[in-house]
Enzyme design. Sequence first.
Site, PDB file in Angstrom:
ATOM      1  CB  SER A  92     -32.190  26.597 -27.533  1.00 24.75           C
ATOM      2  OG  SER A  92     -31.017  27.356 -26.821  1.00 24.75           O
ATOM      3  CE  LYS A 100     -25.277  24.426 -35.226  1.00 24.16           C
ATOM      4  NZ  LYS A 100     -24.625  23.400 -34.397  1.00 24.16           N
ATOM      5  CG  ASP A 136     -20.844  34.429 -23.257  1.00 19.34           C
ATOM      6  OD1 ASP A 136     -21.857  34.075 -24.129  1.00 19.34           O
ATOM      7  OD2 ASP A 136     -19.895  34.073 -22.960  1.00 19.34           O
ATOM      8  CE  LYS A 153     -33.647  26.962 -32.163  1.00 17.28           C
ATOM      9  NZ  LYS A 153     -33.957  25.754 -33.006  1.00 17.28           N
ATOM     10  CE1 TYR A 197     -30.429  28.864 -32.618  1.00 18.17           C
ATOM     11  CE2 TYR A 197     -29.857  29.786 -30.254  1.00 18.17           C
ATOM     12  CZ  TYR A 197     -30.234  28.574 -31.262  1.00 18.17           C
ATOM     13  OH  TYR A 197     -30.346  27.484 -30.720  1.00 18.17           O
TER      14      TYR A 197
END
Length: 335
Positions: A124, A84, A294, A152, A148
Site C-alpha cells: 500500500s 485492512k 491523515d 505492510k 496496519y
Amino acid sequence: MKILLTGGAGYIGSHTAIELINAGYDVIIGDNFSNSKRDVIGRLEEIIKKEIQVYEIDFTNYEEVDKLFSKEEIDAVIHLAGLKAVGESCSIPLEYYRNNIESTINVLNAMKKYKVNNFVFSSSATVYGVPKAVPLKEDMPTSCTNPYGWTKYMNEQILMDVSNANPNLSIVILRYFNPIGAHESGLIGEDPNGIPNNLMPYITQVATGKLPVLSIFGNDYPTKDGTGVRDYIHVVDLAKGHVRAIEYSFKNRGIDIFNLGTGKGYSVLDIVNAFEEANNVKVPYVIADRRAGDIAECYADSSKAEKVLGWHAENDLRKMCKDAWNWQQHCIKLN
Ligand code: UFG
C-alpha cells in the site's frame, strides 16, 4: 497456470480473479470470509460464466495452508488476504500484526516446501508514511503512521529478506494507491461492514440516503482547495496490474516494487463534485475536523509500472464514480 489468490473474495481480490481468468489463468480463491460475503463467489461465477474453485481457509493456520498446497498444483500466489482498516489497527494492533504477518510467513513456508517460486504481494501507498514530496516514487523513503501500515512495511521487509535468501524466487510488491469504483456489471464491488471508513463508499451511502451527510475531514490542508488529495484508481485497473505483475514474475527473478496509481491527485471536493456530476445525484456534506493520522497529499509516480510492466490505469474519475454508483444500487438489493 494455476494462481492461488488469497483474500480472493474481497474487494480487490474479486476483481483480480476476473482479470486473471480473462487472461487465461486458472484461479483458486482462498478466503476466510471474515470481511467478505460467500455470495460474492456466485456473482463472480455469473460474470465469468464458469465455476471457481474456492477454499475457506485461515491463512494464519499453517496446517490449513499446507493442506491446500498439498492438494493443488499451485504455480504462483497473489497474497491479498489481510486485515485492512487503519483505525481498527490502532485499537487492536496485535491482531493486525499477528494476522497480516503470520499469514504471509505461512504462505511463504508452504511455497518453500512445495517449490512454488512466484509471489505477488498486496502492499500500500501507506508505506510512504508522511510524504516529503509528491509524486511518490518506489525508491523514496518508507515509514508508517499506523499499525496496519507497519504490517505492510514489515511484510515488504520479510519479502526482501526471503528474496535475498533464495535467488529462485520471483517476488513482486504492488503498492496500491486508493482503489475505488467497481466492476461494470454492478455484480461485485466494495461492501464494507458497518459505517464505511473510506471516502467513496461513504459518498455512495450518502447519495442513497442511507447516511445523512458526508463529513469532509478538514479544509485547511495545504492543497488546492484545502481538502485532502489522493490518487484514486479504478479497481479494475488495479486488478489488471496484478495480471501484469504475475506475467512479469514468470519472466524475472528477484524482487521488484511497483506503484499502482493513476499519477493524478484529486481532492475530496473534486471527488464529491465528480460524483454528483457523473451520476446526477446530490451528496450533502459538512466540513469537519481533520481525521487523526491523515496526510495532506498522496499520489503516485507510476512510470515504473508503465515502463517495466507495460501497465497504466485506463479509467478516468467519471468512470470510477459511475461504476461506484452502479454497484451501490445493486448492493442495496443484495443486502
Ligand atoms: N475522507 C473524508 N471523509 C470521509 C472519509 C474520507 O473527508 O468520510 C477523506 C480523507 O480525509 C482523505 C480522503 O478522503 O483525505 C481519502 O480517505 P480514505 O479513507 O478513502 O483513504 P485514505 O487515503 O485515508 O486511506 C487509503 C486506504 C488505506 C491505505 C491508504 C494508503 O484506506 O488502507 O489509502 O495511502 F493505507
